[in-house]
Design an enzyme around this catalytic site. Structure first.
Site, PDB file in Angstrom:
ATOM      1  N   GLU A  61       3.162  -8.390 -14.577  1.00  0.00           N
ATOM      2  CA  GLU A  61       2.164  -9.417 -14.935  1.00  0.00           C
ATOM      3  C   GLU A  61       2.595 -10.156 -16.209  1.00  0.00           C
ATOM      4  O   GLU A  61       2.366 -11.361 -16.347  1.00  0.00           O
ATOM      5  CB  GLU A  61       0.792  -8.774 -15.121  1.00  0.00           C
ATOM      6  CG  GLU A  61      -0.328  -9.775 -15.301  1.00  0.00           C
ATOM      7  CD  GLU A  61      -1.698  -9.130 -15.180  1.00  0.00           C
ATOM      8  OE1 GLU A  61      -2.269  -9.166 -14.081  1.00  0.00           O
ATOM      9  OE2 GLU A  61      -2.188  -8.571 -16.188  1.00  0.00           O
ATOM     10  N   ASP A  69      -2.808  -8.035  -4.590  1.00  0.00           N
ATOM     11  CA  ASP A  69      -3.034  -6.591  -4.713  1.00  0.00           C
ATOM     12  C   ASP A  69      -3.772  -6.109  -3.463  1.00  0.00           C
ATOM     13  O   ASP A  69      -4.539  -6.859  -2.858  1.00  0.00           O
ATOM     14  CB  ASP A  69      -3.910  -6.291  -5.941  1.00  0.00           C
ATOM     15  CG  ASP A  69      -3.100  -6.249  -7.235  1.00  0.00           C
ATOM     16  OD1 ASP A  69      -1.889  -6.523  -7.202  1.00  0.00           O
ATOM     17  OD2 ASP A  69      -3.707  -5.939  -8.290  1.00  0.00           O
ATOM     18  N   ALA A 112       0.876  -1.181   0.000  1.00  0.00           N
ATOM     19  CA  ALA A 112       0.000   0.000   0.000  1.00  0.00           C
ATOM     20  C   ALA A 112       0.907   1.222   0.000  1.00  0.00           C
ATOM     21  O   ALA A 112       1.327   1.712   1.057  1.00  0.00           O
ATOM     22  CB  ALA A 112      -0.906  -0.007   1.210  1.00  0.00           C
ATOM     23  N   VAL A 113       1.238   1.668  -1.187  1.00  0.00           N
ATOM     24  CA  VAL A 113       2.183   2.773  -1.338  1.00  0.00           C
ATOM     25  C   VAL A 113       1.435   4.005  -1.864  1.00  0.00           C
ATOM     26  O   VAL A 113       0.517   3.876  -2.678  1.00  0.00           O
ATOM     27  CB  VAL A 113       3.325   2.360  -2.305  1.00  0.00           C
ATOM     28  CG1 VAL A 113       4.294   3.506  -2.545  1.00  0.00           C
ATOM     29  CG2 VAL A 113       4.066   1.151  -1.751  1.00  0.00           C
ATOM     30  N   ASP A 115     -12.874  -8.920 -11.660  1.00  0.00           N
ATOM     31  CA  ASP A 115     -12.754  -7.496 -11.917  1.00  0.00           C
ATOM     32  C   ASP A 115     -14.141  -6.865 -11.968  1.00  0.00           C
ATOM     33  O   ASP A 115     -14.993  -7.284 -12.757  1.00  0.00           O
ATOM     34  CB  ASP A 115     -12.007  -7.243 -13.231  1.00  0.00           C
ATOM     35  CG  ASP A 115     -11.491  -5.820 -13.279  1.00  0.00           C
ATOM     36  OD1 ASP A 115     -12.287  -4.890 -13.029  1.00  0.00           O
ATOM     37  OD2 ASP A 115     -10.292  -5.630 -13.542  1.00  0.00           O
TER      38      ASP A 115
HETATM   39  C1  UD2 Z   1      -2.811  -5.063 -12.883  1.00  0.00           C
HETATM   40  C2  UD2 Z   1      -2.524  -6.266 -12.007  1.00  0.00           C
HETATM   41  C3  UD2 Z   1      -1.484  -5.907 -10.968  1.00  0.00           C
HETATM   42  C4  UD2 Z   1      -0.212  -5.448 -11.663  1.00  0.00           C
HETATM   43  C5  UD2 Z   1      -0.533  -4.260 -12.582  1.00  0.00           C
HETATM   44  C6  UD2 Z   1       0.674  -3.914 -13.428  1.00  0.00           C
HETATM   45  C7  UD2 Z   1      -4.490  -7.661 -11.930  1.00  0.00           C
HETATM   46  C8  UD2 Z   1      -5.852  -7.827 -11.450  1.00  0.00           C
HETATM   47  N1  UD2 Z   1      -3.788  -6.652 -11.383  1.00  0.00           N
HETATM   48  O1  UD2 Z   1      -3.556  -4.217 -11.994  1.00  0.00           O
HETATM   49  O2  UD2 Z   1      -1.206  -7.011 -10.125  1.00  0.00           O
HETATM   50  O3  UD2 Z   1       0.330  -6.507 -12.421  1.00  0.00           O
HETATM   51  O4  UD2 Z   1      -1.616  -4.581 -13.476  1.00  0.00           O
HETATM   52  O5  UD2 Z   1       0.335  -3.307 -14.629  1.00  0.00           O
HETATM   53  O6  UD2 Z   1      -4.049  -8.417 -12.747  1.00  0.00           O
HETATM   54  N2  UD2 Z   1       0.451  -0.098  -5.819  1.00  0.00           N
HETATM   55  C9  UD2 Z   1       0.603   0.795  -4.759  1.00  0.00           C
HETATM   56  N3  UD2 Z   1       0.649   2.135  -5.025  1.00  0.00           N
HETATM   57  C10 UD2 Z   1       0.563   2.629  -6.303  1.00  0.00           C
HETATM   58  C11 UD2 Z   1       0.409   1.703  -7.367  1.00  0.00           C
HETATM   59  C12 UD2 Z   1       0.339   0.361  -7.105  1.00  0.00           C
HETATM   60  O7  UD2 Z   1       0.679   0.403  -3.590  1.00  0.00           O
HETATM   61  O8  UD2 Z   1       0.608   3.867  -6.457  1.00  0.00           O
HETATM   62  C13 UD2 Z   1       0.437  -1.542  -5.516  1.00  0.00           C
HETATM   63  C14 UD2 Z   1      -0.880  -1.967  -4.869  1.00  0.00           C
HETATM   64  O9  UD2 Z   1      -0.636  -3.059  -4.022  1.00  0.00           O
HETATM   65  C15 UD2 Z   1      -1.706  -2.394  -6.063  1.00  0.00           C
HETATM   66  C16 UD2 Z   1      -0.644  -3.056  -6.933  1.00  0.00           C
HETATM   67  O10 UD2 Z   1       0.547  -2.293  -6.740  1.00  0.00           O
HETATM   68  O11 UD2 Z   1      -2.760  -3.264  -5.670  1.00  0.00           O
HETATM   69  C17 UD2 Z   1      -0.957  -3.132  -8.433  1.00  0.00           C
HETATM   70  O12 UD2 Z   1      -1.301  -1.857  -8.928  1.00  0.00           O
HETATM   71  P1  UD2 Z   1      -2.741  -1.591  -9.544  1.00  0.00           P
HETATM   72  O13 UD2 Z   1      -3.755  -2.327  -8.730  1.00  0.00           O
HETATM   73  O14 UD2 Z   1      -2.944  -0.147  -9.734  1.00  0.00           O
HETATM   74  O15 UD2 Z   1      -2.582  -2.262 -10.949  1.00  0.00           O
HETATM   75  P2  UD2 Z   1      -3.775  -2.694 -11.976  1.00  0.00           P
HETATM   76  O16 UD2 Z   1      -5.108  -2.443 -11.372  1.00  0.00           O
HETATM   77  O17 UD2 Z   1      -3.511  -2.146 -13.322  1.00  0.00           O
END
Ligand code: UD2
Length: 299
Positions: free
Chosen positions: A250, A158, A69-70, A273
């Site tokens: 990913e 996540d 959780a950043v 999702d």
């Molecule tokens: C997808 C993937 C994710 C990651 C990302 C990379 C799924 C469902 N999720 O989600 O695992 O591979 O793509 O492109 O496949 N985080 C922070 N602070 C930030 C940004 C991210 O803490 O400012 C952490 C947090 O734990 C978050 C994770 O990184 O849950 C992944 O980021 P995301 O959820 O924004 O990525 P998302 O939704 O594109």
């Protein structure tokens, strides 16, 4: 054995329940229950949680969950931990390892006695992609220095998710991947693999089986160590070559799991999702993403 219950219907009163359950389980003909390499795929209606729990308790395993959780993602901590405390491996020993750049913002929460929370300070990065990708490196380092002595199995999740139904010991195996809720109906050529040969995450055209979500994977500590080390090596080499894989870590995870097949797969029930309309085959939504305004939360 339960098979005998099927061939010999004269069962005792106690065993009848199992018989009914077997017929119920056998009724799932609408989904794939096993991968072509014989790894089970977990769907509602295909397993009996009581039997699995009884087996698992004898082993007294400890499971670790790594989550990050950043920056603005601290807002998701409460929903994640509150729901995981209730639904994640309920009744079993779990250590939640929460990496954050804002330890002071972690809400104080009362967890179940068999659950514990370890807060680990971590630096932030200006690009959200780097936060996401560097998880692989941080996990690999912590396995080497701490977790191999502390837990038997480790899962990366996540933080921007919430659990609504039990996620139990059916997820425990040597190497576990979750089939993406975006990709499970599409033929292998139309999915999101990185195809550019210059990237270390590249999967040649025509190759690939399932598309896995990076939001939830895990397995034995030693297998997760191999996975995260290999994936981060790919990320580092891509950086040196001035390329970034299509879906960041990913993409590297998908490459790794193509050539190191998971021993167990979780159906999209385990990461649904919220942007998608839920089809009938997804009978339960165990865990799903929290809707977020990407532009607002990532910057
Ligand atoms: C997808 C993937 C994710 C990651 C990302 C990379 C799924 C469902 N999720 O989600 O695992 O591979 O793509 O492109 O496949 N985080 C922070 N602070 C930030 C940004 C991210 O803490 O400012 C952490 C947090 O734990 C978050 C994770 O990184 O849950 C992944 O980021 P995301 O959820 O924004 O990525 P998302 O939704 O594109």
């Amino acid at each position: 054995s339960y098979v005998n219950h099927l061939t010999f219907p004269l069962v005792t009163r106690h065993k009848k329940n199992h018989l009914i359950w077997i017929f119920k389980g056998a009724m799932r003909t609408d989904v794939l229950l096993m991968s072509p390499w014989l790894a089970p795929i977990m769907w509602e209606g295909t397993f009996n949680r009581d039997i699995l729990n009884a087996q698992y308790r004898q082993k007294n395993f400890v499971v670790g969950v790594a989550t990050f959780a950043v920056k603005k993602y601290v807002r998701f901590i409460e929903g994640f931990l509150g729901s995981a405390n209730k639904f994640f491996l309920s009744g079993h020993r779990v250590n939640f390892y929460l990496f954050t750049d804002h330890p002071e913002k972690v809400p104080s929460m009362k967890l179940a006695p068999e659950k514990s929370l370890v807060i680990i300070p971590v630096q932030n990065y200006s690009r959200w992609q780097d936060i996401s990708m560097n998880r692989m490196d941080i996990i690999s380092n912590h396995i080497r220095t701490h977790w191999r002595y502390e837990v038997d199995y480790l899962y990366s999740m996540d933080i921007d998710v919430q659990m609504f139904e039990h996620i139990g010991v059916e997820i425990i195996d040597t190497l576990v991947g979750t089939i993406s809720s975006w990709q499970y109906t599409k033929p292998r050529d139309s999915n999101s693999y990185e195809r550019r040969p210059e990237s270390r995450a590249a999967i040649p055209s025509g190759e690939g089986d399932f598309y896995y979500a990076a939001s939830f994977y895990g397995g034995s500590v030693s297998e997760v160590y191999k996975l995260t080390t290999a994936c981060f090596k790919g990320v580092t080499e891509d950086r040196a070559n001035g390329i970034e894989a299509k879906w960041h870590e990913e993409s590297h995870l998908n490459k790794y799991l193509l050539y190191h097949k998971p021993t167990r797969l979780l159906s999209p029930e385990y990461y649904w999702d919220e942007e998608l309309i839920r089809p009938r085959i997804i009978r339960v939504k165990r865990l799903s993403s929290v809707r977020k305004d990407l532009k607002e939360v990532r910057f």
